[in-house]
Design a protein around this motif. Structure first.
Motif, PDB file in Angstrom:
ATOM      1  N   UNK A  93     -42.946 106.612  -4.033  1.00  0.00           N
ATOM      2  CA  UNK A  93     -43.348 105.261  -3.639  1.00  0.00           C
ATOM      3  C   UNK A  93     -44.862 105.193  -3.423  1.00  0.00           C
ATOM      4  N   UNK A  94     -45.405 106.166  -2.699  1.00  0.00           N
ATOM      5  CA  UNK A  94     -46.851 106.186  -2.405  1.00  0.00           C
ATOM      6  C   UNK A  94     -47.653 106.316  -3.702  1.00  0.00           C
ATOM      7  N   UNK A 148     -47.406  87.008  -2.048  1.00  0.00           N
ATOM      8  CA  UNK A 148     -48.715  87.371  -2.590  1.00  0.00           C
ATOM      9  C   UNK A 148     -48.583  88.080  -3.931  1.00  0.00           C
ATOM     10  N   UNK A 149     -47.619  88.986  -4.024  1.00  0.00           N
ATOM     11  CA  UNK A 149     -47.360  89.658  -5.290  1.00  0.00           C
ATOM     12  C   UNK A 149     -46.931  88.666  -6.361  1.00  0.00           C
ATOM     13  N   UNK A 150     -46.118  87.697  -5.972  1.00  0.00           N
ATOM     14  CA  UNK A 150     -45.682  86.645  -6.900  1.00  0.00           C
ATOM     15  C   UNK A 150     -46.884  85.852  -7.417  1.00  0.00           C
ATOM     16  N   UNK A 151     -47.766  85.453  -6.495  1.00  0.00           N
ATOM     17  CA  UNK A 151     -48.941  84.671  -6.879  1.00  0.00           C
ATOM     18  C   UNK A 151     -49.820  85.413  -7.869  1.00  0.00           C
ATOM     19  N   UNK A 207     -40.684  94.013 -10.697  1.00  0.00           N
ATOM     20  CA  UNK A 207     -40.023  94.493  -9.476  1.00  0.00           C
ATOM     21  C   UNK A 207     -41.014  95.236  -8.588  1.00  0.00           C
ATOM     22  N   UNK A 208     -41.812  96.129  -9.186  1.00  0.00           N
ATOM     23  CA  UNK A 208     -42.786  96.895  -8.392  1.00  0.00           C
ATOM     24  C   UNK A 208     -43.839  95.996  -7.769  1.00  0.00           C
TER      25      UNK A 208
END
Length: 733
Positions: free
Chosen positions: A695-696, A513-516, A640-641
């Motif tokens: 991270x949060x 999903x992040x890639x898309x 990356x994130x």
């Protein structure tokens, strides 16, 4: 008795009746194996001091009362040691060198009797003595580089002087376990005998050394002196090795190359100086994130194995298996079962599918023969464990069935209800499904308690993970039998609870999903691949989608969207709003399915070995432009994130939802199932390394801009506020 401790005893006298010989025996109480904890090392120091003080001794045998000699240092102590910093690490190394040097300097000949595994620190103990005798079944090696460190108790100093620099580089950089015959050939062992003759052989060597037939002093002097290599020989040995090993290990695993540098720097030095060089390098590596994560990985693997063993103890053994659906997957499952000794029926309704499955099995066995792992006779014997069939005639004797037909609820339901009527009442049915709910598939079964998921990863013979999926009505007995069968197949089973995508695929799809989203915002998919491969993934997301198959990914995406619409709706084909098609849907509609039809994000050509090789395809680049809705600039860190945070968050959710039982199991599943970069330790350890609070904060910033795919859970926010982490370095839980 010269010395008596919790792990070590030293007594005078051997079977030859000589009171001049002392025997030091490792036998750690309340443990199945010997390992060198700090307490055991302290005992070894006391034992050696007692031996030095004893009068009238003329020889020492070091041995073990357990099946293995010593499996290595106690790795459970590593994290707490590493956290104390370089000063304490060096102090520990200095203490151990002092004890090991004292063994090497004893005023009489010494021999180690290796009855089983002698690894890491166990191997380094054996290297301190003048001679080594090995049982035929014993193995010896220095696997420390696999933990991101190097042999630090003299292994980098003594082994090259014993077997030669080139052989030592191969053993240490490769981290291999070496058989007794190989050790004898290289000079690491002085004799190899049947296990029942081990003690007699050790005493014989001591007698010959005491009689002057074997010059133990000369052997000892050679081990303590500089390596006999000229400048040109050194350059050829070490420089060539560094280049080869660096290429093989990759940039994220520095320990193998560092070990070669240590051997090289210490080559011209005496024992004390060479050991100081080794200690300095060990401390440097021990303080690295890579070593911390790889040690954590080892600990996690032990957690997973222990849980698998507990299930196995409760299981009824699987003596006869069956797989429904031949073809590549069925053939791979049949091969794996047959190769590990469990006979298996391979059933299909079509003869050509049966032949395809057999062809796959034959091909995999043939590769084993080519590599010298099997003889042709052994191949024939193991192939006979696979019985192809078009009927259910012999299914009454089957203990466990793996259904591996097409990924369709309707098809699987039909096959499972049919086979249930052909097997015994206690037979376990499993489904090799990657996405379909086990609870849903169990609805039409008469014995749902005997049914669970058994999700293999492709290719079956290479991928170590098997997800064992517990449905709502699955019994403990069904889970235990399936875990036991997976372990018998040489796989690592991890038990998870039922949900869309289970654990691994559920976690993987937010990553897609992040890639898309990145592609839609103008990121070049080839650049994304390069960034994520540099990050440590074996292949980038576009390449991975091509390997998985675009149609399979599209179908699985629809399952995820239905199950988790609040954050995975974009994975579905029919997307809300005016955002149009996803990039995966676009590829499917243009029949770009990936490697299966030689075109996806990349085009594929056969290399010299007949394997698909990806090449840039301008048609794919043009096609992808159809989904691009804006053009943003992205740094590597941005990419990356955007890729990693959704994956990590979904792992957190699986843990919070009780889909997976522990952080250790979650992280190992991702490493074994989808190739999460091992040196980063897993998704939850990755969060810990970043700091839960950091991270949060980053996740929330992305969620504010890009939506719920990046939104932290409430529990994670609480962890951030209270300073919690997923792992406690002391407990590893």
């Amino acid at each position: 008795m010269i010395y008596q401790g919790n792990a070590i005893t030293v007594a005078r006298g051997g079977k030859d009746g000589s009171d001049a010989i002392a025997t030091l025996t490792f036998d750690l109480k309340d443990e199945s194996v010997n390992k060198l904890s700090s307490a055991v090392v302290a005992e070894l120091g006391e034992a050696v001091a007692a031996i030095r003080a004893e009068r009238g001794l003329e020889g020492l045998v070091i041995g073990s009362a357990k099946q293995a000699f010593i499996v290595g240092a106690d790795i459970t102590e590593f994290h707490s040691l590493f956290e104390q910093g370089a000063v304490e690490i060096n102090a520990m190394l200095e203490r151990v060198h002092g004890i090991f040097n004292a063994i090497e300097d004893l005023p009489f000949p010494t021999v180690t009797a290796l009855n089983g595994l002698a690894l890491g620190g166990g191997c380094e103990v054996a290297l301190t003595t003048d001679f080594r005798v090995m049982a035929e079944s014993a193995k010896i090696g220095l696997p420390e580089t696999k933990l991101g460190i190097l042999p630090g108790w003299g292994g980098c100093v003594r082994l090259p002087r014993l077997i030669g620099a080139d052989n030592a580089v191969e053993w240490i950089a490769g981290g291999s376990e070496n058989r007794a015959d190989a050790a004898l050939e290289m000079g690491a062992a002085d004799a190899v005998v049947p296990s029942e003759q081990l003690e007699a052989a050790a005493l014989d060597i001591l007698a010959r050394a005491r009689a002057g037939e074997l010059d133990y002093q000369a052997r000892r002097a050679e081990k303590k002196a500089p390596l006999k290599l000229g400048p040109i020989e050194q350059m050829m040995t070490f420089e060539t090795a560094k280049g080869y090993v660096a290429g093989k290990a990759g940039p994220h695993y520095p320990a193998p190359v560092e070990a070669i540098k240590v051997i090289q720097k210490g080559a011209g030095e005496s024992r004390a100086r060479a050991q100081a060089i080794e200690s300095k390098a060990f401390a440097k590596l021990a303080l690295s994130d890579v070593a911390f994560n790889l040690v954590g990985l080892f600990m996690n693997d032990q957690v997973v194995k222990k849980k698998g063993s507990q299930y196995e103890k409760q299981a009824r053994p699987v003596k006869q298996a069956a797989v429904l659906g031949a073809g590549i997957m069925g053939g791979g499952i049949a091969y794996q079962s047959a190769s590990k000794g469990t006979p298996i029926l391979m059933k299909d309704i079509k003869s050509d599918a049966i032949e395809l499955g057999l062809k796959e099995s034959r091909k995999l066995f043939a590769k084993q023969v080519e590599r010298g792992k099997l003889s042709t006779a052994q191949m024939a014997e193991r192939l006979s464990n696979i019985r192809p069939t078009l009927s259910y005639g012999d299914f009454g004797e089957v203990d466990l069935v793996v259904e591996a037909v097409v990924e369709s609820p309707k098809a699987k339901d039909a096959v499972l209800t049919e086979v249930e009527g052909q097997v015994g009442e206690e037979t376990i049915l499993t489904s090799n499904t990657s996405t379909i709910s086990i609870t849903r598939l169990a609805k039409n079964l008469k014995r749902p308690e005997n049914f669970c998921g058994m999700h293999f990863f492709n290719p079956v013979h290479r991928m170590p993970l098997v997800e064992v999926i517990r449905g709502e009505k699955t019994s403990d007995a069904a889970v235990a039998a399936t875990v036991a069968y997976a372990r018998a197949m040489g796989k690592t089973p991890i038990v998870v609870n039922d949900c869309p995508g289970f654990l691994v695929n559920r976690v993987l799809f937010p990553y897609f999903g992040g890639f898309g989203q990145l592609v839609e915002q103008g990121a070049d998919f080839q650049r994304i691949d390069k960034v994520m491969e540099k990050f440590g993934w074996p292949m980038g997301p576009a390449y991975l989608l091509d390997v998985v198959g675009m149609d399979i990914a599209f179908h699985a995406g629809e399952v995820m969207a239905e199950g988790f619409p609040e954050r995975m709706a974009d994975m579905a084909g029919d997307r809300a709003g005016d955002r149009g098609k996803s990039v995966i849907q676009l590829m499917v509609e243009h029949d770009r399915l990936g490697q299966k039809n030689d075109k996806g994000f990349y085009a594929y050509e056969e290399d010299r070995k007949g394997k698909p090789r990806k090449v840039t395809d301008e048609a794919a680049i043009e096609l992808v432009k159809e989904v691009v809705s804006e053009h943003r600039e992205f740094s590597d860190e941005d990419i990356i994130a955007r890729m990693m945070i959704p994956l990590c968050l979904e792992t957190v959710r699986c843990l919070e939802d009780g889909i997976v039982g522990s952080p250790a199991e979650a992280d190992m599943a991702l490493i074994y199932g989808i190739g999460f970069p091992p040196f980063r330790g897993g998704a939850l350890r990755y969060i810990d390394a970043m700091g839960v609070d950091a991270f949060v904060t980053q996740a929330q910033q992305l969620a504010d801009e890009f939506g719920t795919l990046y939104a932290p859970t409430e529990r994670l926010r609480q962890m951030a506020k209270s300073g919690e982490s997923f792992y406690d370095s002391k407990t590893q839980d």
